[in-house]
Design an enzyme around this catalytic site. Structure first.
Site: not given
Ligand SMILES: CC(=O)N[C@@H](Cc1ccc2ccccc2c1)C(=O)O
Ligand SMILES: [Mg+2]
Length: 368
Positions: A135, A161, A163, A189, A214, A239, A263, A291
């Site tokens: 990500s 991926k 953001k 995402d 996403e 998600d 998740k 994640g």
């Molecule tokens: C890997 C990924 O993009 N995870 C989340 C978003 C995310 C992004 C940043 C974070 C910081 C601290 C704790 C959780 C977090 C979750 C998601 O899929 O939407």
């Molecule tokens: Mg997400």
């Protein structure tokens, strides 16, 4: 199995680089870890809640409070119970799925360690290694983004991926396609940053052959995602909207998603995550493991889950060094774009005492 005590422990881990999403920029992770002591063995769990309620309504202080005042006492009052009893025992308390998931994982880990059984086999894993995606955060400029993506591709990640948010979407996607070609597995995402009024704008991503988009809309807008899915060609993946097997069934039935990011923390635990996996497989809906910047404890459990047959898309099960210089467990290291599924009993990893002590900011023992 009888619980003799639960240790709550918060650790502070600086991120190797700021991670910017549509809901803000993170530079460190404040993680709540659980150590469950039973008459058979000890077990570890990780709560994926952030320090602030920016991803979902849960946050670390709230998880500590609900565990200390409600969830742990409920299990203590139950006497002897199995890991499969945890969710039913806690079902009287509404929400707090990330806190519940952490407690269930710790109990499951203890139970499996006592019996010498690996979590992966318990969940139904069919692979001994899983392909890993990464990500990539919102960056200050397109050149910086391209450098970051290039570095991850060189590291061997099999899926990128990005953001996105309004103002940072079509241009970065186009730049990555132009620089790295059409064969790179690429998805985006939005973390709920758009509305249905942005449908025509989001359709401008269609020419880039993305695997999925996403969570473009707010987590409670399942009908909006169903309407959006009719207006864009990119497959919609949910998600934040998917918090249970029942919710996944409704979203699929309504046509709100054709891919699901699973998740375990978001849905209340690894056993519910497996139920969502089974349901999606039955509907022909591909799933992948999301994640939450987990330490090696949550990462180990996620890699075990990602080895189930329906996890046909690379997940955000990145290597430890994607986020952390040092981890509380032995680091997960990418090998030809894959992470090996732990083979030891339970989650198969244990925190290193020295590392854990170095990053611990607070701990409390809850005697039962
Ligand atoms: C890997 C990924 O993009 N995870 C989340 C978003 C995310 C992004 C940043 C974070 C910081 C601290 C704790 C959780 C977090 C979750 C998601 O899929 O939407
Ligand atoms: Mg997400």
């Amino acid at each position: 199995m009888n619980l003799t005590g639960v240790e709550l422990r918060r650790v502070a881990l600086p991120l190797v680089a700021p991670f910017r999403t549509s809901f803000g920029t993170q530079t460190r992770r404040d993680v709540l870890l659980l150590r469950v002591v039973t008459d058979g063995a000890e077990g570890w769990g990780e709560c994926v809640a952030m320090a602030d309620p920016l991803y979902s309504e849960e946050y670390v202080d709230g998880a500590v409070d609900v565990l200390r005042r409600f969830l742990v006492p409920r299990l203590a009052a139950a006497g002897s119970f199995a890991a499969t009893d945890v969710a039913p025992l806690l079902s009287g308390f509404h929400g707090h799925r990330m806190a519940k998931a952490a407690l269930e994982l710790a109990v499951l880990d203890a139970e499996l360690r006592a019996e010498g059984r690996p979590l992966a086999r318990e969940l139904g894993a069919v692979r001994d290694r899983v392909p890993c995606g990464v990500s990539v955060g919102i960056m200050a400029s397109v050149p910086e983004l391209l450098d970051a993506v290039g570095g991850y591709l060189d590291a061997g990640y099999v899926r990128i991926k990005l953001k996105i948010e309004p103002g940072w979407d079509v241009e970065p996607v186009r730049a990555v396609r132009e620089r790295f070609g059409d064969d790179v597995l690429l998805q985006v995402d939005a973390n709920t940053a758009y509305t249905l009024a942005d449908a025509r704008h989001l359709a401008r991503l269609d020419p880039f052959d993305l695997l999925l988009i996403e969570q473009p809309l707010p987590e409670d807008d399942v009908l909006g995602h169903a309407a959006l899915a009719k207006q864009i060609r990119t497959p919609v993946c949910l998600d934040e909207s998917i918090t249970s097997a029942r919710g996944a069934a409704a979203a699929i039935t309504l046509g709100a998603c054709s891919v699901v990011n699973i998740k375990p923390g978001r849905v209340g635990g690894y056993l519910e995550a497996r139920r969502i996996h089974d349901l999606c497989v039955a509907h022909g809906v591909p799933v992948w493991c999301g994640g939450m910047l987990e330490t090696g404890i949550g990462r180990a459990a996620n890699v075990a889950l990602a080895a189930l047959p329906g996890f046909v898309l690379p997940g955000d099960t990145s290597a430890s060094d994607r986020y952390y210089r040092t981890d509380v467990t032995e680091p997960f290291v990418l090998d030809e774009g894959h992470l090996a599924v732990p083979t030891g009993p339970g989650i198969g990893v244990t925190p290193r005492d020295d590392e854990l002590a170095a990053v611990t900011t607070w701990s409390e023992w809850l005697p039962l």
